[in-house]
Design an enzyme around this catalytic site. Sequence first.
Site, PDB file in Angstrom:
ATOM      1  N   LEU A  94      15.996  -0.441   7.446  1.00 49.42           N
ATOM      2  CA  LEU A  94      16.553  -1.418   8.382  1.00 49.42           C
ATOM      3  C   LEU A  94      17.248  -2.576   7.664  1.00 49.42           C
ATOM      4  O   LEU A  94      16.975  -2.836   6.483  1.00 49.42           O
ATOM      5  CB  LEU A  94      15.424  -1.977   9.262  1.00 49.42           C
ATOM      6  CG  LEU A  94      14.747  -0.997  10.227  1.00 49.42           C
ATOM      7  CD1 LEU A  94      13.476  -1.632  10.799  1.00 49.42           C
ATOM      8  CD2 LEU A  94      15.704  -0.596  11.355  1.00 49.42           C
ATOM      9  N   SER A 167      22.311   3.348   6.610  1.00 51.05           N
ATOM     10  CA  SER A 167      22.423   4.804   6.837  1.00 51.05           C
ATOM     11  C   SER A 167      21.338   5.308   7.778  1.00 51.05           C
ATOM     12  O   SER A 167      20.435   6.037   7.383  1.00 51.05           O
ATOM     13  CB  SER A 167      22.412   5.578   5.511  1.00 51.05           C
ATOM     14  OG  SER A 167      21.385   5.151   4.634  1.00 51.05           O
TER      15      SER A 167
END
Lengths: 266, 266
Positions: A94, A167
């Site tokens: 995150l 990602s």
Amino acid sequence: MRSLRELARFASKVTAAYPTAAGSLASGNSSIAPAASLLQRRVGITMSAPAAVDVDAYKVGDSTNIKWHEGSVDTATREKAMNQKGCVLWFTGLSGSGKSTVAYTLEHALFQRGKVAQVLDGDNIRHGLNSNLGFSAEDREENIRRIGEVSKLFADSGMITLVSFISPYRKDRDQVRARVGDKFVEVYMKIPLEVCEQRDPKGLYKAARAGKIKGFTGIDDPYEEPLDAEIVMEVAKEGGDGTLAPPEKMAAAIIEILEQKGFLSA
Amino acid sequence: MRSLRELARFASKVTAAYPTAAGSLASGNSSIAPAASLLQRRVGITMSAPAAVDVDAYKVGDSTNIKWHEGSVDTATREKAMNQKGCVLWFTGLSGSGKSTVAYTLEHALFQRGKVAQVLDGDNIRHGLNSNLGFSAEDREENIRRIGEVSKLFADSGMITLVSFISPYRKDRDQVRARVGDKFVEVYMKIPLEVCEQRDPKGLYKAARAGKIKGFTGIDDPYEEPLDAEIVMEVAKEGGDGTLAPPEKMAAAIIEILEQKGFLSA
């Protein structure tokens, strides 16, 4: 640091052999621009094929104990000289989970050990290579695909490549893993959303909660946890105070693992 | 090869200092997976922030004479360690003009001198990073733009980056030059079309003349010569036999220029 000494010895050897090539060049019948003209911007070199050519880079190469692939440096030779193996450390997690901080600290620590490492992150990719991509689902996928391809190029050149991007989608990361192969090491910064949101170093969560940013990972867009990351960094649940370890400590832990996986020697 | 010895000495110094960090890590209160589990694919590390942390990578860094930017390795430090300056040698010229051959030979010769160089060419770019691009005018422009951005990343990491693409349009090359800046060195393989067409190593000119390939540079698509290339490689017009010099000779000539331009030391 044996390898660096070896490289130095090796390099001295070839340097000793090399002047022959440079010397024969000067005495050959090709016309090289004189040194003075090098101060100018443009250098013109007229090259003809002389009758007798005694410059042979491969011959010079053969005089060492290293086997060359004609006209290119093969991966094993390159890695041997650098005493490391090219690889991709793919940091995912995150926003605010410390990916870039740990990656830069690790780059630093590796450099201190005489290793060649490079961080690829938003700063040097989103403003350059991927400046023509937006944040649509399609563009996000292409964003990760390109980063994966560039990280592969870096790893193939022998670099320890540290990639730091959220990602969030498993499929995108797995495609990179498939492309990069055995030298892909996924590092999951498994830091709970509440910890990241509390840290909020860039104020992004606040903006997302206020609706000023749409499609923010963890708030109104999913983060798909890695199922088989090679390295997982977690906040201590029991006995710990729930906060993050200092980045130097995480970097040192990753170095231990890289060493045991054989990436720090060749 | 002074720099490599220096690097070796430098690296030994920090290695001597570093075990402190590794040692304190093992004796700290973090839980590191035992060595045995490293044989397994996944490694989990639980990191908490202990009360007393005596691991400080920056402190270790400060104990050397090199100044660190906190959390990253600055370009000057990186270049000093590699004893070279990151740069982009951009080979441009017609198909069959010898771009890749000279680039790979140069990569090889630089490696023999203990330098870190890497060729980027069609083989590793068109099938990877640019696999989703075709040959329309727009895609050709994007092809060169991406290659330019990747070459900048490589150069910024301290690599001597050798780029080998026809790159026929002046505008596209000039945009890369503007992005890369002072470390951009254009190498124009100024080999006449008739010489390239006669060599035709890949049989592409034959196919283009037969109409089997459309939009082929030099046949039915223009090649815009560089106006201010830093290095121009030409076939000898007078006194020569009109053929190309061997690539080792061209590579040696380019090395002389790189040396005089200061890219081979730091």
